[in-house]
Motif scaffolding. Structure first.
Motif, PDB file in Angstrom:
ATOM      1  N   MET A   1      -7.803  25.375-100.685  1.00  0.00           N
ATOM      2  CA  MET A   1      -6.470  25.380-100.093  1.00  0.00           C
ATOM      3  C   MET A   1      -6.489  25.848 -98.647  1.00  0.00           C
ATOM      4  SD  MET A   1      -4.394  24.107-102.258  1.00  0.00           S
ATOM      5  CE  MET A   1      -2.838  24.543-101.515  1.00  0.00           C
ATOM      6  N   THR A   2      -7.417  26.768 -98.336  1.00  0.00           N
ATOM      7  CA  THR A   2      -7.498  27.245 -96.953  1.00  0.00           C
ATOM      8  C   THR A   2      -7.802  26.100 -96.001  1.00  0.00           C
ATOM      9  OG1 THR A   2      -8.270  29.406 -97.708  1.00  0.00           O
ATOM     10  CG2 THR A   2      -8.669  28.839 -95.404  1.00  0.00           C
ATOM     11  N   THR A   3      -8.732  25.221 -96.397  1.00  0.00           N
ATOM     12  CA  THR A   3      -9.067  24.069 -95.559  1.00  0.00           C
ATOM     13  C   THR A   3      -7.864  23.150 -95.387  1.00  0.00           C
ATOM     14  OG1 THR A   3     -11.356  24.143 -96.334  1.00  0.00           O
ATOM     15  CG2 THR A   3     -10.601  22.091 -95.317  1.00  0.00           C
ATOM     16  N   LEU A   4      -7.144  22.924 -96.475  1.00  0.00           N
ATOM     17  CA  LEU A   4      -5.958  22.074 -96.408  1.00  0.00           C
ATOM     18  C   LEU A   4      -4.914  22.662 -95.464  1.00  0.00           C
ATOM     19  CD1 LEU A   4      -4.238  19.700 -97.390  1.00  0.00           C
ATOM     20  CD2 LEU A   4      -3.524  21.119 -99.323  1.00  0.00           C
ATOM     21  N   TYR A   5      -4.692  23.963 -95.588  1.00  0.00           N
ATOM     22  CA  TYR A   5      -3.708  24.613 -94.714  1.00  0.00           C
ATOM     23  C   TYR A   5      -4.126  24.540 -93.251  1.00  0.00           C
ATOM     24  CZ  TYR A   5      -1.546  26.547 -98.941  1.00  0.00           C
ATOM     25  OH  TYR A   5      -0.925  26.696-100.143  1.00  0.00           O
ATOM     26  N   LEU A   6      -5.420  24.714 -92.997  1.00  0.00           N
ATOM     27  CA  LEU A   6      -5.909  24.635 -91.616  1.00  0.00           C
ATOM     28  C   LEU A   6      -5.709  23.233 -91.041  1.00  0.00           C
ATOM     29  CD1 LEU A   6      -9.190  26.762 -91.756  1.00  0.00           C
ATOM     30  CD2 LEU A   6      -7.105  27.284 -90.466  1.00  0.00           C
ATOM     31  N   LEU A   7      -6.000  22.217 -91.863  1.00  0.00           N
ATOM     32  CA  LEU A   7      -5.813  20.840 -91.404  1.00  0.00           C
ATOM     33  C   LEU A   7      -4.336  20.563 -91.120  1.00  0.00           C
ATOM     34  CD1 LEU A   7      -8.238  18.897 -93.780  1.00  0.00           C
ATOM     35  CD2 LEU A   7      -8.524  19.314 -91.332  1.00  0.00           C
ATOM     36  N   MET A   8      -3.473  21.057 -92.004  1.00  0.00           N
ATOM     37  CA  MET A   8      -2.034  20.876 -91.781  1.00  0.00           C
ATOM     38  C   MET A   8      -1.577  21.610 -90.530  1.00  0.00           C
ATOM     39  SD  MET A   8      -0.672  21.283 -95.715  1.00  0.00           S
ATOM     40  CE  MET A   8       1.052  21.233 -95.247  1.00  0.00           C
ATOM     41  N   LEU A   9      -2.093  22.806 -90.321  1.00  0.00           N
ATOM     42  CA  LEU A   9      -1.730  23.589 -89.144  1.00  0.00           C
ATOM     43  C   LEU A   9      -2.163  22.893 -87.865  1.00  0.00           C
ATOM     44  CD1 LEU A   9      -0.712  26.226 -87.804  1.00  0.00           C
ATOM     45  CD2 LEU A   9      -3.012  27.174 -88.178  1.00  0.00           C
ATOM     46  N   ILE A  10      -3.422  22.460 -87.829  1.00  0.00           N
ATOM     47  CA  ILE A  10      -3.945  21.801 -86.622  1.00  0.00           C
ATOM     48  C   ILE A  10      -3.230  20.478 -86.386  1.00  0.00           C
ATOM     49  CG2 ILE A  10      -5.985  20.729 -85.599  1.00  0.00           C
ATOM     50  CD1 ILE A  10      -7.662  22.834 -87.105  1.00  0.00           C
ATOM     51  N   GLY A  11      -3.083  19.666 -87.449  1.00  0.00           N
ATOM     52  CA  GLY A  11      -2.418  18.375 -87.298  1.00  0.00           C
ATOM     53  C   GLY A  11      -0.983  18.520 -86.841  1.00  0.00           C
ATOM     54  N   GLY A  12      -0.236  19.443 -87.452  1.00  0.00           N
ATOM     55  CA  GLY A  12       1.154  19.651 -87.057  1.00  0.00           C
ATOM     56  C   GLY A  12       1.283  20.127 -85.625  1.00  0.00           C
ATOM     57  N   CYS A  13       0.409  21.039 -85.227  1.00  0.00           N
ATOM     58  CA  CYS A  13       0.445  21.540 -83.846  1.00  0.00           C
ATOM     59  C   CYS A  13       0.123  20.445 -82.838  1.00  0.00           C
ATOM     60  CB  CYS A  13      -0.533  22.704 -83.679  1.00  0.00           C
ATOM     61  SG  CYS A  13      -0.013  24.243 -84.468  1.00  0.00           S
ATOM     62  N   LEU A  14      -0.857  19.606 -83.156  1.00  0.00           N
ATOM     63  CA  LEU A  14      -1.237  18.535 -82.233  1.00  0.00           C
ATOM     64  C   LEU A  14      -0.112  17.510 -82.082  1.00  0.00           C
ATOM     65  CD1 LEU A  14      -4.980  17.891 -83.205  1.00  0.00           C
ATOM     66  CD2 LEU A  14      -4.096  19.095 -81.202  1.00  0.00           C
ATOM     67  N   VAL A  15       0.514  17.125 -83.205  1.00  0.00           N
ATOM     68  CA  VAL A  15       1.619  16.165 -83.135  1.00  0.00           C
ATOM     69  C   VAL A  15       2.789  16.760 -82.340  1.00  0.00           C
ATOM     70  CG1 VAL A  15       3.382  14.948 -84.470  1.00  0.00           C
ATOM     71  CG2 VAL A  15       1.005  14.953 -85.250  1.00  0.00           C
ATOM     72  N   ALA A  16       3.139  18.027 -82.632  1.00  0.00           N
ATOM     73  CA  ALA A  16       4.236  18.669 -81.913  1.00  0.00           C
ATOM     74  C   ALA A  16       3.941  18.774 -80.426  1.00  0.00           C
ATOM     75  CB  ALA A  16       4.497  20.055 -82.504  1.00  0.00           C
ATOM     76  N   LEU A  17       2.699  19.156 -80.091  1.00  0.00           N
ATOM     77  CA  LEU A  17       2.310  19.259 -78.682  1.00  0.00           C
ATOM     78  C   LEU A  17       2.411  17.907 -77.985  1.00  0.00           C
ATOM     79  CD1 LEU A  17       1.105  20.854 -76.310  1.00  0.00           C
ATOM     80  CD2 LEU A  17      -1.171  20.363 -77.238  1.00  0.00           C
ATOM     81  N   GLY A  18       1.943  16.853 -78.667  1.00  0.00           N
ATOM     82  CA  GLY A  18       2.027  15.518 -78.082  1.00  0.00           C
ATOM     83  C   GLY A  18       3.464  15.071 -77.861  1.00  0.00           C
ATOM     84  N   LEU A  19       4.336  15.358 -78.827  1.00  0.00           N
ATOM     85  CA  LEU A  19       5.740  14.962 -78.699  1.00  0.00           C
ATOM     86  C   LEU A  19       6.424  15.689 -77.544  1.00  0.00           C
ATOM     87  CD1 LEU A  19       6.774  14.831 -82.459  1.00  0.00           C
ATOM     88  CD2 LEU A  19       6.655  12.896 -80.883  1.00  0.00           C
ATOM     89  N   VAL A  20       6.213  17.001 -77.458  1.00  0.00           N
ATOM     90  CA  VAL A  20       6.855  17.777 -76.390  1.00  0.00           C
ATOM     91  C   VAL A  20       6.320  17.355 -75.026  1.00  0.00           C
ATOM     92  CG1 VAL A  20       7.122  20.094 -75.428  1.00  0.00           C
ATOM     93  CG2 VAL A  20       7.342  19.745 -77.893  1.00  0.00           C
ATOM     94  N   ALA A  21       4.989  17.212 -74.915  1.00  0.00           N
ATOM     95  CA  ALA A  21       4.406  16.775 -73.642  1.00  0.00           C
ATOM     96  C   ALA A  21       4.886  15.381 -73.271  1.00  0.00           C
ATOM     97  CB  ALA A  21       2.880  16.807 -73.732  1.00  0.00           C
ATOM     98  N   GLY A  22       5.060  14.508 -74.283  1.00  0.00           N
ATOM     99  CA  GLY A  22       5.521  13.155 -74.019  1.00  0.00           C
ATOM    100  C   GLY A  22       6.927  13.100 -73.473  1.00  0.00           C
ATOM    101  N   LEU A  23       7.765  14.050 -73.868  1.00  0.00           N
ATOM    102  CA  LEU A  23       9.130  14.088 -73.341  1.00  0.00           C
ATOM    103  C   LEU A  23       9.147  14.279 -71.833  1.00  0.00           C
ATOM    104  CD1 LEU A  23      10.857  16.288 -76.084  1.00  0.00           C
ATOM    105  CD2 LEU A  23      11.082  13.815 -75.764  1.00  0.00           C
ATOM    106  N   TYR A  24       8.211  15.072 -71.329  1.00  0.00           N
ATOM    107  CA  TYR A  24       8.128  15.319 -69.886  1.00  0.00           C
ATOM    108  C   TYR A  24       7.351  14.217 -69.170  1.00  0.00           C
ATOM    109  CZ  TYR A  24      10.003  19.948 -70.874  1.00  0.00           C
ATOM    110  OH  TYR A  24      10.813  20.972 -71.284  1.00  0.00           O
ATOM    111  N   SER A  25       6.286  13.717 -69.801  1.00  0.00           N
ATOM    112  CA  SER A  25       5.480  12.684 -69.147  1.00  0.00           C
ATOM    113  C   SER A  25       6.262  11.386 -68.992  1.00  0.00           C
ATOM    114  CB  SER A  25       4.201  12.426 -69.951  1.00  0.00           C
ATOM    115  OG  SER A  25       4.498  11.803 -71.189  1.00  0.00           O
ATOM    116  N   SER A  26       7.194  11.111 -69.925  1.00  0.00           N
ATOM    117  CA  SER A  26       7.961   9.873 -69.837  1.00  0.00           C
ATOM    118  C   SER A  26       8.830   9.836 -68.573  1.00  0.00           C
ATOM    119  CB  SER A  26       8.842   9.709 -71.079  1.00  0.00           C
ATOM    120  OG  SER A  26       9.760  10.778 -71.184  1.00  0.00           O
ATOM    121  N   ARG A  27       9.194  11.021 -68.040  1.00  0.00           N
ATOM    122  CA  ARG A  27       9.967  11.058 -66.794  1.00  0.00           C
ATOM    123  C   ARG A  27       9.153  10.529 -65.622  1.00  0.00           C
ATOM    124  NH1 ARG A  27      12.837  17.078 -67.067  1.00  0.00           N
ATOM    125  NH2 ARG A  27      13.979  16.742 -69.038  1.00  0.00           N
ATOM    126  N   LEU A  28       7.836  10.599 -65.732  1.00  0.00           N
ATOM    127  CA  LEU A  28       6.954  10.085 -64.678  1.00  0.00           C
ATOM    128  C   LEU A  28       6.527   8.657 -64.949  1.00  0.00           C
ATOM    129  CD1 LEU A  28       4.652  13.252 -64.336  1.00  0.00           C
ATOM    130  CD2 LEU A  28       6.644  12.639 -62.932  1.00  0.00           C
TER     131      LEU A  28
END
Length: 400
Positions: A1-28
């Protein structure tokens, strides 16, 4: 379960980071898809996180799943008047245009990478088609400001040209592995792929449209309807693949038929379906970014950029002129169609095919395709709005 939680944590953080960064990059003017690619690269083996990932089979599976949803979404969002206005020029671009682009880009790859003609044409076919996800994401609401026939051509072409590229890639892989295979065999393969793909997509679309009118679906069940459409699209995609038909043709035509035959139900479900499509795109581009090894890209940067330049400045424009000039498209619109030939996930996913087929040196194809996509999203994408304004196509000639 620890591995699963880590994968979920990393995947969720990466998707969220990409979405937030994309909101600003789209202005350019930079696409969200470019941001997801870069986030994946930063998380990969050469980035700060240093996550090792080289599972091409997983990338292949996720890529096909994501492309199925992307093409389904594109078909569902194409109204009848757009299809009528853009079908002929888009069909030419999606067949003859892709073949011409493949041949010219393949010749450039032969010169830049010192490949024989079969491997050069294979690489040309990998990068030949435009990407529906990249085009739709970059243009967004700006499509409505373009002349109707022009926007219709761009929209329909981006959904239709993937099957031709897939056919060319599979045919050239077969030619490399079995040099004695004849042209008649390849033509029969194309007829089988396209014909059965179209039959499955059209038939399934008519059947589900009939069923949707009889199901107790209302405006309060948009999420359930969207899930039903997504599941049905994946069924159609998988069924076509199981009978060796073109799954890309099948799922896109399936979406087109539903958009015309069950318009009210489909329209209500589109906002919810948009979330599934964005999740598929985000996951795919993050995975492809993880899969690439940046220090390998540097070794091929010169030849790969030469191929990208030949594709954007010679192959695509020449193919567009030869296809659209006979249809009396004004030169400004031809230039715009040539510039909108964005590359996205499709070339990178197609570059996995030769790797999985065991073609010698195919790992270089993946790196070159990645450089081509990065170049397209970095250079072409941000310039589209300014180019449309410079050509007077941002609403001043909307009825053209």
């Amino acid at each position: 379960m620890t591995t699963l939680y880590l994968l979920m944590l990393i995947g969720g953080c990466l998707v969220a980071l990409g979405l937030v960064a994309g909101l600003y990059s789209s202005r350019l003017g930079f696409s969200h898809l470019l941001v997801f690619l870069c986030v994946g690269m930063l998380a990969g083996v050469d980035g700060p996180l240093g996550l090792p990932f080289d599972d091409y089979k997983l990338a292949f599976g996720v890529g096909n799943l994501a492309l199925a949803l992307i093409l389904l979404d594109g078909g569902l969002r194409t109204p009848a008047k757009t299809l009528r206005a853009g079908l002929l020029p888009a069909s030419l671009l999606a067949t003859v245009g892709v073949a011409l682009t493949s041949a010219i880009a393949g010749a450039a790859a032969m010169w830049a990478l010192d490949l024989d003609w079969r491997h050069g044409l294979l690489l040309g076919a990998v990068i030949a088609s435009t990407d529906a996800a990249a085009v739709f994401a970059q243009l967004g609401g700006d499509r409505a400001a373009l002349p109707h026939r022009l926007s219709a051509t761009i929209e329909v072409e981006s959904g239709l040209n993937d099957p031709m590229a897939v056919f060319l890639v599979l045919s050239l892989i077969a030619l490399i592995k079995a040099p004695d295979s004849g042209g008649a065999d390849l033509l029969a393969l194309f007829a089988h792929h396209a014909g059965w793909g179209a039959a499955i997509g059209l038939g399934a679309g008519l059947l589900l449209a009939w069923g949707l009118h009889r199901l107790p679906l209302d405006e309060h069940r948009q999420g359930l309807t969207a899930l039903l459409l997504a599941a049905a699209g994946l069924v159609v995609f998988a069924l076509a693949g199981l009978v060796d038909a073109s799954a890309f043709v099948a799922v896109y035509l399936f979406g087109l038929v539903l958009a015309q035959r069950a318009r009210r139900t489909v329209r209500a479900a589109l906002p919810a379906l948009d979330g599934y499509t964005w999740l598929a795109q985000a996951g795919l581009f993050l995975l492809l970014g993880l899969l690439v090894t940046p220090h390998d890209l540097l070794r091929l940067a010169g030849p790969a950029l030469a191929v990208a330049a030949a594709l954007m400045l010679v192959a695509r424009p020449l193919a567009v002129v030869l296809c659209l000039a006979p249809l009396r498209f004004p030169w400004r619109e031809q230039l715009m169609v040539a510039a909108v030939g964005l590359r996205g996930a499709v070339p990178i996913v197609l570059a996995v095919y030769p790797v999985m087929a065991g073609i010698e040196g195919a790992y270089r194809f993946f790196d070159v395709a990645f450089v081509v996509v990065l170049s397209s999203l970095l250079l072409q994408g941000p310039a589209l709005g300014a180019l449309a304004r410079a050509l007077g196509l941002n609403g001043s000639s909307k009825g053209g």
